[in-house]
Scaffold this active site. Structure first.
Site, PDB file in Angstrom:
ATOM      1  N   TYR A 122       0.853  -1.187   0.000  1.00 17.31           N
ATOM      2  CA  TYR A 122       0.000   0.000   0.000  1.00 17.31           C
ATOM      3  C   TYR A 122       0.892   1.240   0.000  1.00 17.31           C
ATOM      4  CZ  TYR A 122      -3.743   3.250   1.070  1.00 17.31           C
ATOM      5  OH  TYR A 122      -4.639   4.282   0.995  1.00 17.31           O
ATOM      6  N   GLN A 184     -10.739   0.058   1.655  1.00 16.74           N
ATOM      7  CA  GLN A 184     -11.218  -0.787   0.560  1.00 16.74           C
ATOM      8  C   GLN A 184     -10.062  -1.460  -0.179  1.00 16.74           C
ATOM      9  OE1 GLN A 184     -11.703   2.463   0.959  1.00 16.74           O
ATOM     10  NE2 GLN A 184     -11.462   3.637  -0.927  1.00 16.74           N
ATOM     11  N   ASN A 207      -3.323   5.952   6.481  1.00 15.21           N
ATOM     12  CA  ASN A 207      -4.018   6.714   7.514  1.00 15.21           C
ATOM     13  C   ASN A 207      -4.693   5.771   8.511  1.00 15.21           C
ATOM     14  OD1 ASN A 207      -6.365   5.775   6.289  1.00 15.21           O
ATOM     15  ND2 ASN A 207      -6.781   7.698   5.220  1.00 15.21           N
ATOM     16  N   SER A 230       6.214   9.223  13.193  1.00 10.88           N
ATOM     17  CA  SER A 230       7.661   9.190  13.040  1.00 10.88           C
ATOM     18  C   SER A 230       8.379   9.796  14.246  1.00 10.88           C
ATOM     19  CB  SER A 230       8.063   9.940  11.770  1.00 10.88           C
ATOM     20  OG  SER A 230       9.432   9.787  11.518  1.00 10.88           O
ATOM     21  N   GLN A 252      11.836  15.435  10.809  1.00 10.55           N
ATOM     22  CA  GLN A 252      10.776  14.520  11.218  1.00 10.55           C
ATOM     23  C   GLN A 252       9.529  15.258  11.657  1.00 10.55           C
ATOM     24  OE1 GLN A 252      11.276  11.088  10.617  1.00 10.55           O
ATOM     25  NE2 GLN A 252      12.840  12.298   9.586  1.00 10.55           N
ATOM     26  N   HIS A 255       6.699  15.732   9.150  1.00 11.27           N
ATOM     27  CA  HIS A 255       5.904  14.585   8.719  1.00 11.27           C
ATOM     28  C   HIS A 255       4.463  14.692   9.185  1.00 11.27           C
ATOM     29  CE1 HIS A 255       8.241  11.587   6.645  1.00 11.27           C
ATOM     30  NE2 HIS A 255       9.228  11.669   7.496  1.00 11.27           N
ATOM     31  N   GLU A 320      12.802   5.350  16.718  1.00 10.16           N
ATOM     32  CA  GLU A 320      12.787   4.884  15.335  1.00 10.16           C
ATOM     33  C   GLU A 320      14.099   5.269  14.640  1.00 10.16           C
ATOM     34  OE1 GLU A 320      10.011   5.532  11.349  1.00 10.16           O
ATOM     35  OE2 GLU A 320       9.954   6.992  12.973  1.00 10.16           O
ATOM     36  N   HIS A 321      14.441   6.547  14.672  1.00 11.06           N
ATOM     37  CA  HIS A 321      15.694   7.045  14.099  1.00 11.06           C
ATOM     38  C   HIS A 321      16.575   7.606  15.217  1.00 11.06           C
ATOM     39  CE1 HIS A 321      12.519   7.826  10.982  1.00 11.06           C
ATOM     40  NE2 HIS A 321      13.389   7.188  10.219  1.00 11.06           N
ATOM     41  N   ASP A 354      16.306   7.767   4.665  1.00 12.81           N
ATOM     42  CA  ASP A 354      14.940   7.750   4.144  1.00 12.81           C
ATOM     43  C   ASP A 354      14.900   7.418   2.661  1.00 12.81           C
ATOM     44  OD1 ASP A 354      13.487   8.202   6.401  1.00 12.81           O
ATOM     45  OD2 ASP A 354      13.110  10.326   6.029  1.00 12.81           O
ATOM     46  N   GLU A 408       2.614 -35.752  29.373  1.00 11.21           N
ATOM     47  CA  GLU A 408       1.648 -34.711  28.994  1.00 11.21           C
ATOM     48  C   GLU A 408       0.237 -35.271  28.832  1.00 11.21           C
ATOM     49  OE1 GLU A 408       3.055 -32.520  25.618  1.00 11.21           O
ATOM     50  OE2 GLU A 408       4.624 -31.536  26.792  1.00 11.21           O
ATOM     51  N   HIS A 413      -0.021 -40.001  21.023  1.00  7.80           N
ATOM     52  CA  HIS A 413       1.329 -39.624  20.595  1.00  7.80           C
ATOM     53  C   HIS A 413       2.301 -40.780  20.857  1.00  7.80           C
ATOM     54  CE1 HIS A 413      -0.209 -35.573  20.250  1.00  7.80           C
ATOM     55  NE2 HIS A 413       0.990 -35.080  19.945  1.00  7.80           N
TER      56      HIS A 413
END
Length: 422
Positions: A122, A184, A207, A230, A252, A255, A320-321, A354, A408, A413
């Protein structure tokens, strides 16, 4: 930005990842149900409703690819090609091979590596174009050996996708691209429609509706992650330059209003200079409102008494960074335990990662770098165990195994092995 002197090393940037409202979850569930029931008709209808464009076909055509190349200049196309080559070179080093081992009893054990059959990527739409999302998600899948890679992305008002996205996809040989976005698109990738065959795993950011849709379909398909906003943390001493630190923090902040930009420094003088620089630089950014809101809500400067304390704070943040702007950044590398990507030195500004350097920019957020890794080739393969016992190994070990089975309470088994003694 608020400046705080710290000594106890207990700092956290973990924020509650937006889980969505009950109303949003119901909308997503309804969309998924409708796509499963009505297929392409639902995709066309939702595209008209949400993206304000009426399409006659979902799949990107050869004419659209050709138009994209005419829209971008040759220099930009070459830059995309070079970035793709860097990313591919890095990920090639991550490939694993199947293996088999034997022991003296004749037992064969091993692990078989198999690429996923199909992956959906995506790519966010809207006013921005994200060719880097195409490169970072598609290339490791190709290196892993995935044969079918599908891209979905919401169309613009003209019913097309950004030229940069189409050129990046075409350069990678991806022909299966559909002009559909939102929940969708996730439903179509998970369950399939007349035009879009289902995939095994769905990657890529989006989103809140995309995030909620990925949560809903998880189990039917695999997903990469539910990423939070971010983050960047800069670890510095007095040798770093305030204007450069400020610029990196703002890279950042622009963003998203929920992005987090944090400086951990050993210099109060530098902290004050960076604060002034941030206020100066943010005012002239094109995305000033977003960056300013981010800095005001989630921007912070922490001043530590020494580097040891500063590093402990960074590990607690698990960003993250992480940029390390100290006199000798490489010397600190082994002390850093938790970070999605580590940028060492003045010339390793975060945007290099990036777009261009090669390592993946899909990184763990919200403190999950404590236990998660960047997107990599392993995310596009699965592993099967191989077990082949010899008769000698069976005779030497069956009694131990039957005892474990009966411990067990699993008599069948045990009998499955004992039948082979008759």
């Amino acid at each position: 930005m608020k400046i705080t002197r710290i000594t106890d090393k207990k700092v956290s940037l973990r924020r509650t990842i937006e889980a969505g409202t009950e109303e949003q979850r119901k909308i997503v569930q309804s969309i998924i149900s409708t796509v499963r029931e009505k297929g392409d008709a639902a995709l066309f209808s939702y595209t008209e409703t949400f993206d304000k464009v009426s399409l006659s076909s979902l799949k990107v055509t050869e004419d659209e690819f050709s138009a994209a190349y005419k829209e971008l200049d040759n220099e930009m196309i070459e830059i995309i090609r070079e970035a793709a080559a860097n990313i591919r070179s890095f990920h090639e080093k991550q490939k694993r091979e199947s293996w088999i081992s034997y022991n003296d009893e004749g037992t064969m054990l091993g692990q078989k590596i198999t690429a996923l059959d199909a992956v959906g990527v995506y790519v966010p739409g809207g006013t921005a174009a994200y060719p880097s999302s195409v490169l970072m998600n598609v290339i490791p899948a190709q290196v892993a050996g995935v044969k079918r890679i599908v891209i979905t992305s919401p169309p613009n008002g003209q019913g097309t996708l950004p030229a940069g996205v189409l050129v990046a996809a075409n350069e990678l040989g991806i022909a299966e691209i559909y002009k559909v976005g939102g929940a969708q698109a996730i439903a179509a990738l998970a369950y399939g429609t007349e035009s879009i065959e289902p995939v095994d795993k769905i990657m890529g950011p989006g989103n809140i509706f995309v995030a909620l849709a990925k949560r809903e379909v998880f189990g039917m398909v695999a997903i990469d992650m539910i990423a939070g906003p971010s983050e960047i943390v800069v670890l510095s001493d007095e040798t770093a330059r305030a204007n450069e630190i400020a610029a990196d923090l703002l890279s950042q902040a622009e963003h998203d209003k929920n992005s987090s930009s944090i400086l951990v420094t050993t210099s109060m003088k530098q902290a004050e200079e960076v604060k002034a620089e941030v206020e100066k630089q943010v005012a002239v950014l094109p995305r000033v409102e977003i960056a300013k809101a981010s800095i005001e809500a989630f921007g912070h400067i922490y001043v530590a008494d020494d580097l040891e304390t500063a590093i402990a704070v960074v590990n607690e943040l698990a960003p993250e960074h992480l940029e390390v702007l100290t006199e000798n950044p490489l010397a600190l590398l082994n002390e850093i335990k938790h970070a999605g990507a580590i940028f060492l030195g003045r010339y390793s500004s975060e945007p290099i990662g990036d777009y261009f350097a090669g390592p993946n920019h899909v990184l763990p957020t919200n403190g999950t770098a404590r236990f998660s890794s960047p997107l990599n080739v392993d995310d596009f393969v699965k592993k099967s165990s191989i077990i082949s016992y010899s008769e000698k190994a069976f005779q030497n070990n069956y009694a131990k195994i039957t005892k474990l089975a009966r411990l067990e309470g699993l008599e069948a088994h045990a009998r499955a092995l004992e039948e082979r003694l008759k």
